[in-house]
Design a protein around this motif. Structure first.
Motif, PDB file in Angstrom:
ATOM      1  N   VAL A  22       0.852  -1.176   0.000  1.00  0.00           N
ATOM      2  CA  VAL A  22       0.000   0.000   0.000  1.00  0.00           C
ATOM      3  C   VAL A  22       0.889   1.227   0.000  1.00  0.00           C
ATOM      4  N   CYS A  23       0.647   2.144  -0.916  1.00  0.00           N
ATOM      5  CA  CYS A  23       1.498   3.316  -1.072  1.00  0.00           C
ATOM      6  C   CYS A  23       0.767   4.547  -0.563  1.00  0.00           C
ATOM      7  N   PRO A  24       1.089   5.061   0.644  1.00  0.00           N
ATOM      8  CA  PRO A  24       0.349   6.173   1.207  1.00  0.00           C
ATOM      9  C   PRO A  24       0.753   7.513   0.621  1.00  0.00           C
ATOM     10  N   THR A  25      -0.185   8.448   0.618  1.00  0.00           N
ATOM     11  CA  THR A  25       0.062   9.781   0.102  1.00  0.00           C
ATOM     12  C   THR A  25      -0.513  10.797   1.074  1.00  0.00           C
ATOM     13  N   SER A  26       0.194  11.866   1.329  1.00  0.00           N
ATOM     14  CA  SER A  26      -0.290  12.902   2.224  1.00  0.00           C
ATOM     15  C   SER A  26      -1.005  13.981   1.434  1.00  0.00           C
ATOM     16  N   GLU A  29      -0.930  19.440   2.104  1.00  0.00           N
ATOM     17  CA  GLU A  29      -0.763  20.719   1.433  1.00  0.00           C
ATOM     18  C   GLU A  29      -1.642  20.865   0.194  1.00  0.00           C
ATOM     19  N   ASP A  30      -2.229  19.809  -0.251  1.00  0.00           N
ATOM     20  CA  ASP A  30      -3.037  19.873  -1.458  1.00  0.00           C
ATOM     21  C   ASP A  30      -4.361  19.188  -1.176  1.00  0.00           C
ATOM     22  N   CYS A  31      -5.415  19.980  -1.023  1.00  0.00           N
ATOM     23  CA  CYS A  31      -6.700  19.430  -0.609  1.00  0.00           C
ATOM     24  C   CYS A  31      -7.530  18.924  -1.775  1.00  0.00           C
ATOM     25  N   ILE A  32      -6.973  18.928  -2.966  1.00  0.00           N
ATOM     26  CA  ILE A  32      -7.608  18.277  -4.111  1.00  0.00           C
ATOM     27  C   ILE A  32      -6.667  17.170  -4.564  1.00  0.00           C
ATOM     28  N   TRP A  33      -7.026  15.938  -4.233  1.00  0.00           N
ATOM     29  CA  TRP A  33      -6.178  14.786  -4.562  1.00  0.00           C
ATOM     30  C   TRP A  33      -6.670  14.142  -5.848  1.00  0.00           C
ATOM     31  N   ARG A  34      -5.725  13.800  -6.720  1.00  0.00           N
ATOM     32  CA  ARG A  34      -6.053  13.104  -7.962  1.00  0.00           C
ATOM     33  C   ARG A  34      -5.164  11.872  -8.063  1.00  0.00           C
ATOM     34  N   GLY A  35      -5.784  10.730  -8.251  1.00  0.00           N
ATOM     35  CA  GLY A  35      -5.031   9.491  -8.370  1.00  0.00           C
ATOM     36  C   GLY A  35      -5.746   8.539  -9.299  1.00  0.00           C
ATOM     37  N   SER A  36      -5.103   7.424  -9.579  1.00  0.00           N
ATOM     38  CA  SER A  36      -5.699   6.431 -10.466  1.00  0.00           C
ATOM     39  C   SER A  36      -5.390   5.041  -9.953  1.00  0.00           C
ATOM     40  N   GLY A  37      -6.211   4.083 -10.371  1.00  0.00           N
ATOM     41  CA  GLY A  37      -6.013   2.707  -9.964  1.00  0.00           C
ATOM     42  C   GLY A  37      -4.926   2.028 -10.779  1.00  0.00           C
ATOM     43  N   VAL A  38      -4.602   0.803 -10.393  1.00  0.00           N
ATOM     44  CA  VAL A  38      -3.604   0.035 -11.133  1.00  0.00           C
ATOM     45  C   VAL A  38      -4.230  -0.472 -12.423  1.00  0.00           C
ATOM     46  N   PRO A  39      -3.423  -0.820 -13.443  1.00  0.00           N
ATOM     47  CA  PRO A  39      -3.982  -1.373 -14.684  1.00  0.00           C
ATOM     48  C   PRO A  39      -4.847  -2.597 -14.415  1.00  0.00           C
ATOM     49  N   ARG A  40      -5.903  -2.763 -15.207  1.00  0.00           N
ATOM     50  CA  ARG A  40      -6.884  -3.819 -14.962  1.00  0.00           C
ATOM     51  C   ARG A  40      -6.283  -5.217 -15.052  1.00  0.00           C
ATOM     52  N   GLN A  41      -5.209  -5.363 -15.831  1.00  0.00           N
ATOM     53  CA  GLN A  41      -4.634  -6.692 -15.975  1.00  0.00           C
ATOM     54  C   GLN A  41      -3.831  -7.111 -14.749  1.00  0.00           C
ATOM     55  N   GLU A  42      -3.559  -6.150 -13.847  1.00  0.00           N
ATOM     56  CA  GLU A  42      -2.833  -6.472 -12.627  1.00  0.00           C
ATOM     57  C   GLU A  42      -3.810  -6.820 -11.512  1.00  0.00           C
ATOM     58  N   ARG A  43      -3.269  -7.377 -10.426  1.00  0.00           N
ATOM     59  CA  ARG A  43      -4.113  -7.731  -9.290  1.00  0.00           C
ATOM     60  C   ARG A  43      -4.582  -6.459  -8.591  1.00  0.00           C
ATOM     61  N   SER A  45      -5.386  -3.724  -5.792  1.00  0.00           N
ATOM     62  CA  SER A  45      -4.683  -3.384  -4.567  1.00  0.00           C
ATOM     63  C   SER A  45      -5.400  -2.217  -3.899  1.00  0.00           C
ATOM     64  N   VAL A  46      -4.934  -1.838  -2.724  1.00  0.00           N
ATOM     65  CA  VAL A  46      -5.532  -0.748  -1.963  1.00  0.00           C
ATOM     66  C   VAL A  46      -4.588   0.448  -1.972  1.00  0.00           C
ATOM     67  N   VAL A  47      -5.115   1.615  -2.341  1.00  0.00           N
ATOM     68  CA  VAL A  47      -4.369   2.863  -2.247  1.00  0.00           C
ATOM     69  C   VAL A  47      -4.746   3.515  -0.927  1.00  0.00           C
ATOM     70  N   ASP A  62     -10.195   5.707 -13.199  1.00  0.00           N
ATOM     71  CA  ASP A  62      -9.985   4.282 -13.475  1.00  0.00           C
ATOM     72  C   ASP A  62      -9.821   3.494 -12.182  1.00  0.00           C
ATOM     73  N   PRO A  63     -10.753   3.652 -11.244  1.00  0.00           N
ATOM     74  CA  PRO A  63     -10.592   2.999  -9.941  1.00  0.00           C
ATOM     75  C   PRO A  63     -10.635   1.483 -10.073  1.00  0.00           C
ATOM     76  N   PHE A  64      -9.694   0.833  -9.444  1.00  0.00           N
ATOM     77  CA  PHE A  64      -9.626  -0.622  -9.469  1.00  0.00           C
ATOM     78  C   PHE A  64      -9.004  -1.060  -8.156  1.00  0.00           C
ATOM     79  N   GLY A  65      -9.752  -1.830  -7.375  1.00  0.00           N
ATOM     80  CA  GLY A  65      -9.296  -2.183  -6.040  1.00  0.00           C
ATOM     81  C   GLY A  65     -10.020  -1.337  -5.016  1.00  0.00           C
ATOM     82  N   GLY A  66      -9.288  -0.802  -4.053  1.00  0.00           N
ATOM     83  CA  GLY A  66      -9.905  -0.011  -2.997  1.00  0.00           C
ATOM     84  C   GLY A  66      -9.132   1.263  -2.731  1.00  0.00           C
TER      85      GLY A  66
END
Length: 281
Positions: A22-26, A29-43, A45-47, A62-66
């Protein structure tokens, strides 16, 4: 090589420490977070991310996992409510208490448009867990912290207090006079308070062009650097930091960049040095 085209390098550096974990992010300082899930062909995971904001937005493409979100609002010392709204259908939202998950919102479209509030306290921070349907393209969550039924005022920090953007951090890895990993141990006000002297205990010298940090024992180095004043440095005293800096004429060593996100702080020394060698070829 252009630093602004280093997205692949950034991704590579992150994967060095986040692969199969699990890769945590703080979001401090930035109250608008933008992220993406792992590629669908991978297992799947939880961000895992943490926010200290009183109001903000989470954009998960592209949310995939949790997505696991810990809410730790700054300067809140009383009971409060966390209210949130899911802007897209197809997302399940749970509240995590200990080892248990309780469903707060299902995937029905008419439900996700309504705000949901959960009570919390300064001693027990709420943790939300989001899951999406397999065909989901985007999930957005807007949240607000209410203390005594009111929104907290938003205090914007000076630019000098904010962690560096990844692009600037990568550049400073290779161009700064020193790059170290360690802890702020003591702060001394300097002059009119716009600057503070930080006594820094380095657990590792990644590189330094001058002997700023001197070996104190087998695994520790000591040095002092100037940092901007009024930046809540005392909150980071027991937190591992990765920072860079330069010698300034007549002012001594001064902070250039810092970051406290675990994925960056734990990047191995040899990988940073290799990165600098590659980009300067």
């Amino acid at each position: 090589m252009e630093y602004c085209t280093s997205f692949k390098v950034v991704r590579w550096l992150l994967l060095l420490t986040c692969f199969n974990s699990v890769c945590p992010t703080s979001l401090e300082e930035d109250c608008i977070w933008r992220g993406s899930g792992v590629p669908r062909q991978e297992r799947p995971s939880v961000v895992s991310i943490e926010t200290k904001c009183h109001q903000g937005e989470l954009h998960w493409s592209d949310p995939f996992g949790g997505l696991r979100v810990t809410f730790n609002p700054r300067d809140v010392h009383a009971d409060y409510k966390l209210c949130f709204t899911a802007r897209h259908p197809g997302v399940r939202i749970y509240i995590e208490w200990g080892q248990n998950l309780t469903l707060l919102r299902g995937t029905e479209e008419n439900e996700t448009r309504n705000a949901v509030c959960v009570k919390s306290s300064a001693a027990q921070r709420p943790v939300l867990y989001l899951e999406t349907q397999e065909d989901q393209i985007m999930t957005q969550l807007n949240y607000t912290v209410l203390v005594n039924g009111r929104k907290r005022p938003i205090h914007k920090r000076r630019k000098e207090c904010k962690p560096c953007h990844y692009r600037e951090l990568l550049r400073s890895f290779c161009e700064a006079n020193f790059v170290v990993r360690g802890y702020i141990r003591r702060l001394i006000p300097v002059g009119n308070g716009l600057t503070e002297q930080a006594d820094f205990e380095a657990t590792e010298i990644i590189r330094q062009e001058h002997e700023i940090f001197v070996k104190r024992d087998a695994n520790k180095f000591a040095g002092s650097i100037n940092v901007p004043g009024g930046c809540h440095w005392r909150e980071t005293k027991n937190q591992l930091l990765l920072l860079t800096g330069n010698l300034k004429g007549g002012k001594g060593p001064a902070l250039q960049c810092y970051i406290q996100e675990e994925a960056w702080v734990n990047i191995p020394k040899e990988d940073i040095l290799h990165f600098c060698k590659v980009v300067h070829v």
